[in-house]
Design an enzyme around this catalytic site. Structure first.
Site, mmCIF file in Angstrom:
data_model
loop_
_atom_site.group_PDB
_atom_site.id
_atom_site.type_symbol
_atom_site.label_atom_id
_atom_site.label_comp_id
_atom_site.label_asym_id
_atom_site.label_seq_id
_atom_site.Cartn_x
_atom_site.Cartn_y
_atom_site.Cartn_z
ATOM 1 N N HIS A 247 0.804 -1.226 0.000
ATOM 2 C CA HIS A 247 0.000 0.000 0.000
ATOM 3 C C HIS A 247 0.843 1.286 0.000
ATOM 4 O O HIS A 247 0.679 2.172 -0.837
ATOM 5 C CB HIS A 247 -0.888 0.031 1.251
ATOM 6 C CG HIS A 247 -1.637 -1.224 1.527
ATOM 7 N ND1 HIS A 247 -2.808 -1.538 0.893
ATOM 8 C CD2 HIS A 247 -1.384 -2.259 2.381
ATOM 9 C CE1 HIS A 247 -3.275 -2.700 1.343
ATOM 10 N NE2 HIS A 247 -2.418 -3.160 2.240
HETATM 11 C C1 BDR Z 1 -2.211 0.404 5.783
HETATM 12 O O1 BDR Z 1 -2.292 -0.153 7.095
HETATM 13 C C2 BDR Z 1 -1.018 -0.563 7.511
HETATM 14 O O2 BDR Z 1 -1.099 -1.847 8.061
HETATM 15 C C3 BDR Z 1 -0.103 -0.484 6.319
HETATM 16 O O3 BDR Z 1 1.198 -0.099 6.700
HETATM 17 C C4 BDR Z 1 -0.760 0.539 5.428
HETATM 18 O O4 BDR Z 1 -0.310 1.835 5.726
HETATM 19 C C5 BDR Z 1 -3.015 -0.480 4.854
HETATM 20 O O5 BDR Z 1 -4.308 -0.602 5.303
#
Ligand code: BDR
Ligand code: CA
Length: 318
Positions: A247
Site C-alpha cells: 500500500h
Molecule cells: C495500511 O495499514 C497498515 O497496516 C499499512 O502499513 C498501510 O499503511 C493499509 O491498510
C-alpha cells in the site's frame, strides 16, 4: 529539481518499502521521516525506520518520533491491537541490522509545524499511517493545513475494508484525527485507498527479481514483501495468487509517476461514531452529498508500472 517530501510512517513492512523508494529514487529528496503509533507501538516504528534507512546507506535522513496514541482514543493500541490484523503483517522489529543512530530530540509534531512554518520551497507531505501527527500539527498551528502545498494519504476504502468490513487500518487507527485532516482545508490532497492499492499487487516472482538485484534495498524489499505474501496467503488470500498490496509504497510511487493511479475529484469525510462503520472513509463518488470536493481519490492503479518502478529504483545503490 528533485521533489522534496516528508514521509509520515508506522514502519511496518509496506512502510519500509515506501521509505526505501522515497530515499533512493533520484527524483525525490526525502527530508525526514516522522513516525506514529499504528502497525506497532511508535518506538518500534522509529527503530525500524532508522534501521531501514541505515541499511540502504541513507543514515543521513533524520527520523522524528511522533504520537504514541491516537488523539482521542487513548486505549489504542493496547486492547484494540490484540484483535487487529496489523501484528501479523508487521513484526515489531524488521529483519535488518540494528541502527547505531538515535531519533531526533524534537518531536515529529514540532518538526512538522516548524518545517512548514519556515519552508520556502514546496515540500510534499506523504502520510501512510494513522493521521495522529497531522491532526496534532493542525491543532498546534491553525495555519498548518494551508502551509502544506500537497498532501498524499494512503488510507480508507470504498469497496474494501481490511480491519473491519467497512474500515481500513490507517483511518480506523485514529478516526478523529482522520476526520480532522479531511476537514482541514489542505489545498491539494490525493487519497490512495485500498481500492487502488489492491489493484497493484506485488507477487512472489517480483520478490525473486528484487532479491536477485543483490542490493540492500532489493533484498530487504524481497524479505518484507515476501513476509506479507505469506500472511496474505494464510489470512486474506488475494485474487492474484501469492501476492500482496504494498500500500504505502504506491503513495510514494505516485509522486514520481502520477500515471500509476487514476483519480476522481470528490468529497471525502470520515465516520467517527457508527459502531459498525467507525473509521470508514465516506467517498462521495456519485456526488450524492452536499460536500464540496476536497480530494483526488485513486480507484485504480497500474500494477506493471508499479512493479517496474520498485525494481528499477532498488537496482541502484544509494
Ligand atoms: C495500511 O495499514 C497498515 O497496516 C499499512 O502499513 C498501510 O499503511 C493499509 O491498510
Ligand atoms: Ca503504514
Amino acid at each position: 529539481m528533485r521533489r522534496k517530501l516528508i514521509l509520515d510512517v508506522d514502519t511496518g513492512t509496506d512502510d519500509a518499502v515506501a521509505v526505501m523508494l522515497a530515499a533512493l529514487h533520484p527524483a525525490l529528496e526525502l527530508l525526514a521521516c516522522t513516525t506514529v503509533n499504528g502497525n506497532i507501538p511508535v518506538e518500534y516504528c522509529t527503530e525500524n525506520t532508522l534501521r531501514v534507512l541505515d541499511h540502504i546507506g541513507r543514515g543521513d535522513i533524520p527520523v522524528y518520533e511522533g504520537l504514541a496514541h491516537p488523539i482521542a482514543r487513548l486505549d489504542f493500541p493496547v486492547p484494540r491491537r490484540q484483535s487487529d490484523h496489523a501484528g501479523k503483517y508487521h513484526p515489531d522489529i524488521l529483519p535488518v541490522p540494528p541502527t547505531k543512530r538515535r531519533k531526533q530530540d524534537a518531536s515529529a509534531v514540532e518538526f512538522l509545524v516548524e518545517t512548514y512554518r519556515k519552508a520556502t520551497d514546496p515540500i510534499v507531505l506523504v502520510a501512510v499511517a494513522p493521521l495522529s501527527n497531522l491532526a496534532a500539527a493542525i491543532a498546534l498551528d491553525a495555519k498548518f493545513a494551508a502551509r502544506v502545498p500537497e498532501l498524499v494519504v494512503m488510507g480508507g476504502g470504498h469497496a474494501l475494508g481490511n480491519v473491519t468490513p467497512s474500515a481500513e487500518f490507517n483511518i480506523w487507527g485514529d478516526p478523529e484525527a482522520a476526520a480532522m485532516v479531511f476537514a482541514a482545508g489542505f489545498p491539494k490532497v490525493t487519497l490512495l485507498p485500498l481500492d487502488a492499492t489492491h489493484r497493484a499487487p506485488i507477487t512472489r516472482e517480483h520478490c525473486a527479481a528484487m532479491d536477485a538485484l543483490g542490493t540492500p534495498a532489493g533484498q530487504a524489499a524481497a524479505a518484507f514483501i515476501g513476509h506479507r505474501i505469506v500472511v496474505h496467503d494464510q489470512h486474506q488470500r488475494q485474487p492474484v495468487p501469492h501476492s500482496t498490496p504494498v500500500h504505502d509504497a504506491l503513495a510514494v510511487g505516485f509522486l514520481v509517476q502520477p500515471s500509476l493511479i487514476s483519480t476522481q475529484r470528490v468529497h471525502v469525510a470520515v465516520e467517527t461514531q457508527g459502531p459498525l462503520t467507525v473509521g470508514r472513509t465516506v467517498i462521495d463518488l456519485l456526488g450524492r452529498g452536499s460536500g464540496v470536493p476536497n480530494c483526488d481519490v485513486a480507484m485504480d492503479a497500474d500494477a506493471a508500472g508499479f512493479a517496474e518502478l520498485l525494481l528499477r529504483t532498488f537496482a541502484a545503490k544509494a
